[in-house]
Design an enzyme around this catalytic site. Structure first.
Site, PDB file in Angstrom:
ATOM      1  N   TYR A  81       6.104   1.365   7.860  1.00  0.00           N
ATOM      2  CA  TYR A  81       6.501  -0.029   7.689  1.00  0.00           C
ATOM      3  C   TYR A  81       7.894  -0.312   8.254  1.00  0.00           C
ATOM      4  O   TYR A  81       8.182  -1.418   8.660  1.00  0.00           O
ATOM      5  CB  TYR A  81       6.488  -0.400   6.194  1.00  0.00           C
ATOM      6  CG  TYR A  81       5.128  -0.751   5.653  1.00  0.00           C
ATOM      7  CD1 TYR A  81       4.096   0.185   5.666  1.00  0.00           C
ATOM      8  CD2 TYR A  81       4.874  -2.015   5.130  1.00  0.00           C
ATOM      9  CE1 TYR A  81       2.847  -0.129   5.150  1.00  0.00           C
ATOM     10  CE2 TYR A  81       3.625  -2.341   4.613  1.00  0.00           C
ATOM     11  CZ  TYR A  81       2.621  -1.394   4.633  1.00  0.00           C
ATOM     12  OH  TYR A  81       1.391  -1.712   4.121  1.00  0.00           O
ATOM     13  N   ASP A 134      -0.710   1.839   0.238  1.00  0.00           N
ATOM     14  CA  ASP A 134      -1.235   0.481   0.456  1.00  0.00           C
ATOM     15  C   ASP A 134      -2.761   0.521   0.494  1.00  0.00           C
ATOM     16  O   ASP A 134      -3.440  -0.259  -0.174  1.00  0.00           O
ATOM     17  CB  ASP A 134      -0.671  -0.065   1.776  1.00  0.00           C
ATOM     18  CG  ASP A 134      -1.197  -1.457   2.090  1.00  0.00           C
ATOM     19  OD1 ASP A 134      -1.235  -2.289   1.173  1.00  0.00           O
ATOM     20  OD2 ASP A 134      -1.577  -1.698   3.257  1.00  0.00           O
ATOM     21  N   ASP A 189      -5.738  -0.582  -2.728  1.00  0.00           N
ATOM     22  CA  ASP A 189      -6.830  -1.570  -2.590  1.00  0.00           C
ATOM     23  C   ASP A 189      -8.169  -0.918  -2.935  1.00  0.00           C
ATOM     24  O   ASP A 189      -9.024  -1.519  -3.585  1.00  0.00           O
ATOM     25  CB  ASP A 189      -6.916  -2.106  -1.151  1.00  0.00           C
ATOM     26  CG  ASP A 189      -6.110  -3.384  -0.947  1.00  0.00           C
ATOM     27  OD1 ASP A 189      -5.059  -3.528  -1.614  1.00  0.00           O
ATOM     28  OD2 ASP A 189      -6.514  -4.236  -0.130  1.00  0.00           O
ATOM     29  N   ASP A 234      -7.524  11.629   3.250  1.00  0.00           N
ATOM     30  CA  ASP A 234      -8.935  11.282   3.487  1.00  0.00           C
ATOM     31  C   ASP A 234      -9.803  11.772   2.326  1.00  0.00           C
ATOM     32  O   ASP A 234     -10.678  11.069   1.834  1.00  0.00           O
ATOM     33  CB  ASP A 234      -9.436  11.804   4.852  1.00  0.00           C
ATOM     34  CG  ASP A 234      -9.030  13.238   5.155  1.00  0.00           C
ATOM     35  OD1 ASP A 234      -8.247  13.834   4.378  1.00  0.00           O
ATOM     36  OD2 ASP A 234      -9.494  13.781   6.177  1.00  0.00           O
ATOM     37  N   LYS A 286      -1.042  14.070   4.513  1.00  0.00           N
ATOM     38  CA  LYS A 286      -1.930  14.456   5.623  1.00  0.00           C
ATOM     39  C   LYS A 286      -1.244  15.640   6.303  1.00  0.00           C
ATOM     40  O   LYS A 286      -0.850  15.580   7.465  1.00  0.00           O
ATOM     41  CB  LYS A 286      -2.117  13.242   6.564  1.00  0.00           C
ATOM     42  CG  LYS A 286      -3.132  13.434   7.669  1.00  0.00           C
ATOM     43  CD  LYS A 286      -4.582  13.459   7.187  1.00  0.00           C
ATOM     44  CE  LYS A 286      -5.508  13.830   8.347  1.00  0.00           C
ATOM     45  NZ  LYS A 286      -6.885  14.086   7.927  1.00  0.00           N
TER      46      LYS A 286
HETATM   47  C1  IPM Z   1       0.662  -4.978  -0.542  1.00  0.00           C
HETATM   48  C2  IPM Z   1       0.408  -5.882   0.637  1.00  0.00           C
HETATM   49  C3  IPM Z   1       1.622  -5.882   1.557  1.00  0.00           C
HETATM   50  C4  IPM Z   1       1.827  -4.463   2.063  1.00  0.00           C
HETATM   51  C5  IPM Z   1       1.554  -6.886   2.740  1.00  0.00           C
HETATM   52  C6  IPM Z   1       1.373  -8.302   2.259  1.00  0.00           C
HETATM   53  C7  IPM Z   1       2.744  -6.786   3.639  1.00  0.00           C
HETATM   54  O1  IPM Z   1      -0.756  -5.502   1.295  1.00  0.00           O
HETATM   55  O2  IPM Z   1       1.665  -5.199  -1.240  1.00  0.00           O
HETATM   56  O3  IPM Z   1      -0.132  -4.070  -0.768  1.00  0.00           O
HETATM   57  O4  IPM Z   1       1.213  -4.046   3.053  1.00  0.00           O
HETATM   58  O5  IPM Z   1       2.633  -3.755   1.453  1.00  0.00           O
HETATM   59 MG    MG Z   2      -1.862  -3.997   0.295  1.00  0.00          MG
END
Ligand code: IPM
Ligand code: MG
Length: 360
Positions: A140, A248, A252, A224, A192
Site C-alpha cells: 500500500y 485486506d 473480506d 494461500d 508467503k
Molecule cells: C479495507 C478497504 C480499504 C483497504 C480500501 C477502501 C482502501 O478495502 O479497509 O479493507 O484496502 O484497506
Molecule cells: Mg478491504
C-alpha cells in the site's frame, strides 16, 4: 470530554455512521461518558468540495480528537482518477499520518445468523477469531510506486513495492501476541515465505518476538493455504497475524463466516487517536436507499469505547444490544432470509439498537 471526529465519507458511509454515532451518544448518556462530536469531510465528498480527499481541516480535526468514527470512501464518480488522487487515498493518508499500524478485525458469529452464511452450520458455529492486519506498510505504501513508460517506448510499467522493516514487523507481532494472551493463546502468522523476501523477514522477526511470549502457541501458515483453511476449518484460528494486503483479502473472506461483510467492525490503532470503521466499502449501488447494514459500524463504535475510551461496560452493552436485536429477528437485506424474521432498513436497525442500549 472525549472528542469524536465523525467522517461519513461516501456512498453508504454517511448513513451507517449516522446510526453508529447515535448509538455512541446513547451509550455515552447511559454510562455517563461526556462526548463531543465534530464532523469532517473525507474521500470523494472532499474531492468534490475541496479538490483533495483529505483536506487540511479534516487532518487538523483528526489530530486533536480522541477517536475517529469513519464510514467508507470511494465510488464510480471518482473511479477514473489516478490512485494517488482517489477517495481511498484520504483513508490511506489518515492511516499513515496517524501511525495506525495495527488493524483489529474481529470475526465473531452472532448465533442467530448461523444459517445466513453460505457455509455449513457445522463449520462456522461458534467461529471467533481475530484478524490482525498490519496497516501502514507493504504494497500500500512501498516506494517506488506508479505507472512509468518502459525504456523502448512500447507500453508502460506498473510498479508497487512490498517492503517491511524489522521494526514494522516487530511492533505488529507484539500486538498479536498480546491480543492472543487475552484470548485462547494461539497466534497464526500468515506469510508467503516460499516466494517473498519480505515474508522471510516477517517470519524470522515473528519467531524472534515469540521468545517474549512463551505461553502463546505460535504457528505459521502460507497465505494461500490460510485462504483455504479459513473456509475449511475456521475454528482452528484464534489470532491471525498478517501483512497489509493479505489482511485486506483474508478479512473480506472471513466476513463470509459470519454471514455478511455488513457485520464486521474494525479498529485501527497506533500511538495517537484510534480510527474505527466497518470493513466494508461505500456500496454505491445501494447508497441513499436505507438498505445498508449499520451493524458493522455500530460494532466499530463498541470497539471505540473499548480501545480508545477504555470503557468496557459501555462496549459490551452495545454488543449485547446488537445480539438482542438479532435474536428478536430483525434483519437488514444483506442478512435477511425468508422465515420468521423482520426485514428492516438502515435507520430502523439503528433505532432498534438505540432502544436496546437504553433499556440495557
Ligand atoms: C479495507 C478497504 C480499504 C483497504 C480500501 C477502501 C482502501 O478495502 O479497509 O479493507 O484496502 O484497506
Ligand atoms: Mg478491504
Amino acid at each position: 470530554m472525549a472528542r469524536i471526529a465523525v467522517l461519513g465519507g461516501d456512498g453508504v458511509g454517511p448513513e451507517v455512521v449516522r446510526e453508529a454515532a447515535k448509538i455512541l451518544a446513547t451509550a455515552g448518556a447511559r454510562f455517563g461518558i461526556p462526548l463531543e462530536f465534530e464532523e469532517g469531510v473525507v474521500g470523494g465528498a472532499a474531492i468534490d468540495k475541496h479538490g483533495t480527499p483529505l483536506p487540511q481541516e479534516t487532518r487538523q480535526l483528526c489530530s486533536v480528537c480522541d477517536a475517529i468514527l469513519f464510514g467508507a470512501v470511494g465510488g464510480p464518480k471518482w473511479d477514473s482518477l489516478p490512485v494517488d488522487r482517489r477517495p481511498e487515498r484520504g483513508l490511506l493518508l489518515l492511516r499513515k499520518e496517524l501511525g495506525l499500524y495495527a488493524n483489529l478485525r474481529p470475526v465473531k458469529l452472532f448465533a442467530p445468523l448461523v444459517d445466513t452464511s453460505p457455509l455449513k452450520r457445522e463449520i462456522i458455529e461458534e467461529v471467533d477469531l481475530m484478524v490482525l492486519r498490519e496497516l501502514t506498510g507493504g504494497l500500500y505504501f512501498g516506494e517506488p510506486k506508479g505507472i512509468v513508460p518502459v525504456e523502448n517506448g512500447k507500453g508502460k510499467r506498473g510498479v508497487d513495492t512490498l517492503i517491511y522493516t524489522t521494526h514494522e514487523i516487530e511492533r505488529i507481532a507484539r500486538i498479536g501476541f498480546q491480543i492472543a494472551a487475552q484470548r485462547r493463546k494461539r497466534l497464526t502468522s500468515v506469510d508467503k515465505v516460499n516466494v517473498l523476501a519480505s515474508s522471510q523477514l516477517w517470519r524470522q522477526v515473528v519467531i524472534e518476538a515469540a521468545k517474549e511470549f512463551p505461553d502463546i502457541e505460535l504457528d505459521h501458515m502460507l497465505v494461500d493455504n490460510c485462504a483455504m483453511q479459513l473456509i475449511r476449518d475456521p475454528r482452528r484460528f484464534d489470532v491471525v497475524l498478517t501483512e497489509n494486503t493479505f489482511g485486506d483479502i483474508l478479512s473480506d473472506e472471513a466476513a463470509m463466516l459470519v454471514g455478511s461483510i455488513g457485520m464486521l467492525p474494525s479498529a485501527s490503532l497506533g500511538d495517537g487517536p484510534g480510527l474505527y470503521e466497518p470493513i466494508h466499502g461505500s456500496a454505491p449501488d445501494i447508497a441513499g436507499q436505507d438498505k445498508a447494514n449499520p451493524l458493522a459500524t455500530i460494532l466499530s463504535v463498541a470497539m471505540l469505547l473499548r480501545h480508545s475510551l477504555h470503557h468496557e461496560s459501555a462496549a459490551a452493552a452495545i454488543e449485547a444490544a446488537v445480539s438482542q436485536v438479532l435474536e428478536r429477528g430483525y434483519r437488514t437485506p444483506d442478512i435477511w432470509q425468508p422465515g420468521p424474521t423482520v426485514l428492516v432498513g438502515t435507520a430502523q436497525m439503528g433505532e432498534l439498537v438505540v432502544e436496546s442500549v437504553v433499556k440495557g
